[in-house]
Enzyme design. Structure first.
Site, PDB file in Angstrom:
ATOM      1  N   HIS A  32     -12.804 -75.824  98.630  1.00 56.06           N
ATOM      2  CA  HIS A  32     -12.647 -76.671  99.817  1.00 56.06           C
ATOM      3  C   HIS A  32     -12.044 -77.944  99.887  1.00 56.06           C
ATOM      4  O   HIS A  32     -11.681 -78.274  98.661  1.00 56.06           O
ATOM      5  CB  HIS A  32     -14.171 -77.213 100.203  1.00 56.06           C
ATOM      6  CG  HIS A  32     -15.305 -76.270 100.443  1.00 56.06           C
ATOM      7  ND1 HIS A  32     -15.751 -75.615 101.583  1.00 56.06           N
ATOM      8  CD2 HIS A  32     -16.056 -75.449  99.369  1.00 56.06           C
ATOM      9  CE1 HIS A  32     -16.759 -74.793 101.274  1.00 56.06           C
ATOM     10  NE2 HIS A  32     -16.845 -74.629  99.848  1.00 56.06           N
ATOM     11  N   GLU A  34     -15.483 -79.013  96.002  1.00 56.05           N
ATOM     12  CA  GLU A  34     -14.771 -79.733  97.151  1.00 56.05           C
ATOM     13  C   GLU A  34     -13.577 -80.447  96.402  1.00 56.05           C
ATOM     14  O   GLU A  34     -13.639 -81.300  95.221  1.00 56.05           O
ATOM     15  CB  GLU A  34     -15.521 -80.843  97.846  1.00 56.05           C
ATOM     16  CG  GLU A  34     -16.600 -80.275  98.691  1.00 56.05           C
ATOM     17  CD  GLU A  34     -16.276 -79.974 100.060  1.00 56.05           C
ATOM     18  OE1 GLU A  34     -15.121 -79.841 100.568  1.00 56.05           O
ATOM     19  OE2 GLU A  34     -17.010 -79.382 100.765  1.00 56.05           O
ATOM     20  N   ASP A  77      -9.643 -74.999 105.381  1.00 56.96           N
ATOM     21  CA  ASP A  77      -9.776 -75.565 104.131  1.00 56.96           C
ATOM     22  C   ASP A  77      -9.524 -74.516 102.793  1.00 56.96           C
ATOM     23  O   ASP A  77     -10.344 -73.611 103.254  1.00 56.96           O
ATOM     24  CB  ASP A  77     -10.887 -76.816 103.885  1.00 56.96           C
ATOM     25  CG  ASP A  77     -12.253 -76.159 104.091  1.00 56.96           C
ATOM     26  OD1 ASP A  77     -12.580 -75.311 104.800  1.00 56.96           O
ATOM     27  OD2 ASP A  77     -13.017 -76.530 102.902  1.00 56.96           O
ATOM     28  N   HIS A 104     -12.128 -71.528 101.389  1.00 56.20           N
ATOM     29  CA  HIS A 104     -13.477 -71.577 102.407  1.00 56.20           C
ATOM     30  C   HIS A 104     -12.648 -70.972 103.608  1.00 56.20           C
ATOM     31  O   HIS A 104     -13.424 -70.045 104.187  1.00 56.20           O
ATOM     32  CB  HIS A 104     -13.566 -73.076 102.743  1.00 56.20           C
ATOM     33  CG  HIS A 104     -14.935 -73.005 103.342  1.00 56.20           C
ATOM     34  ND1 HIS A 104     -15.297 -74.276 104.184  1.00 56.20           N
ATOM     35  CD2 HIS A 104     -15.986 -72.243 103.770  1.00 56.20           C
ATOM     36  CE1 HIS A 104     -16.440 -74.033 104.819  1.00 56.20           C
ATOM     37  NE2 HIS A 104     -16.848 -72.851 104.592  1.00 56.20           N
TER      38      HIS A 104
HETATM   39 ZN   LIG Z   1     -14.991 -76.112 103.374  1.00 57.85          ZN
END
Ligand SMILES: [Zn+2]
Length: 169
Positions: free
Chosen positions: A24, A106, A152, A142
């Site tokens: 992400h 992330e 993303d 993602h």
């Molecule tokens: Zn995401």
């Protein structure tokens, strides 16, 4: 590695093989780096008054296992053996609910801008470390597990760089 415990986690379904990494990108406020807002979001402490965008998202109950900051430093919010809440409605190769069987990472950034070299270095070593203990077979964006809904980590993410780094002995 810094550890910040997120309440947004639970048990994976019994016997689940953790075979997927979902990548992400996130920045809070959007396009701004540094600061505590991501940690606050993942710990349900985001102040809705601090930025107009925060009012939209402060009620979300979300998390990821890891955040790789712009300088390459890593924060863990959920231990990999537990389920983090990052993918939402999702499917990978016909299998739904990716949160059940994935690790969510992330990268601090946006869908439009390149990521930092230090982030690739940390991401590669993080995934390698995960591969020592988990049967990770696939790495997906993602946007691939939630097409039409998520974009993303974006077109600037350098997959070749990641895969080359992982392939090195
Ligand atoms: Zn995401």
């Amino acid at each position: 590695m810094k550890i910040v415990d997120s309440p947004n986690q639970d048990e994976r379904p019994p016997g689940t093989e953790i075979s997927l990494v979902v990548l992400h990108s996130i920045s809070l406020p959007p396009g701004e780096y540094g600061g505590e807002a991501i940690e606050r979001l993942f710990t349900n402490c985001l102040d809705p008054q601090a930025h107009p965008y925060f009012q939209e998202i402060c009620g979300l109950k979300v998390s990821a296992h890891f955040l790789v900051r712009r300088d390459g430093s890593v924060v863990q919010f959920v231990p990999p053996e537990r389920r983090a809440w990052h993918a939402g409605v999702s499917s990978w190769r016909g299998r739904e609910r990716c949160n059940d069987f994935s690790v969510g990472i992330e990268l601090e950034g946006t869908d439009e801008a390149p990521f930092e070299p230090a982030q690739y270095v940390s991401l590669i070593s993080l995934i390698r470390r995960l591969q020592h203990t988990l049967p990770i077979r696939d790495i997906a964006a993602h946007s691939e597990v939630a097409p039409g809904r998520k974009t993303d980590p974006g077109a600037q993410f350098d997959w070749a760089r990641l895969l080359a780094g992982l392939a090195q002995q």
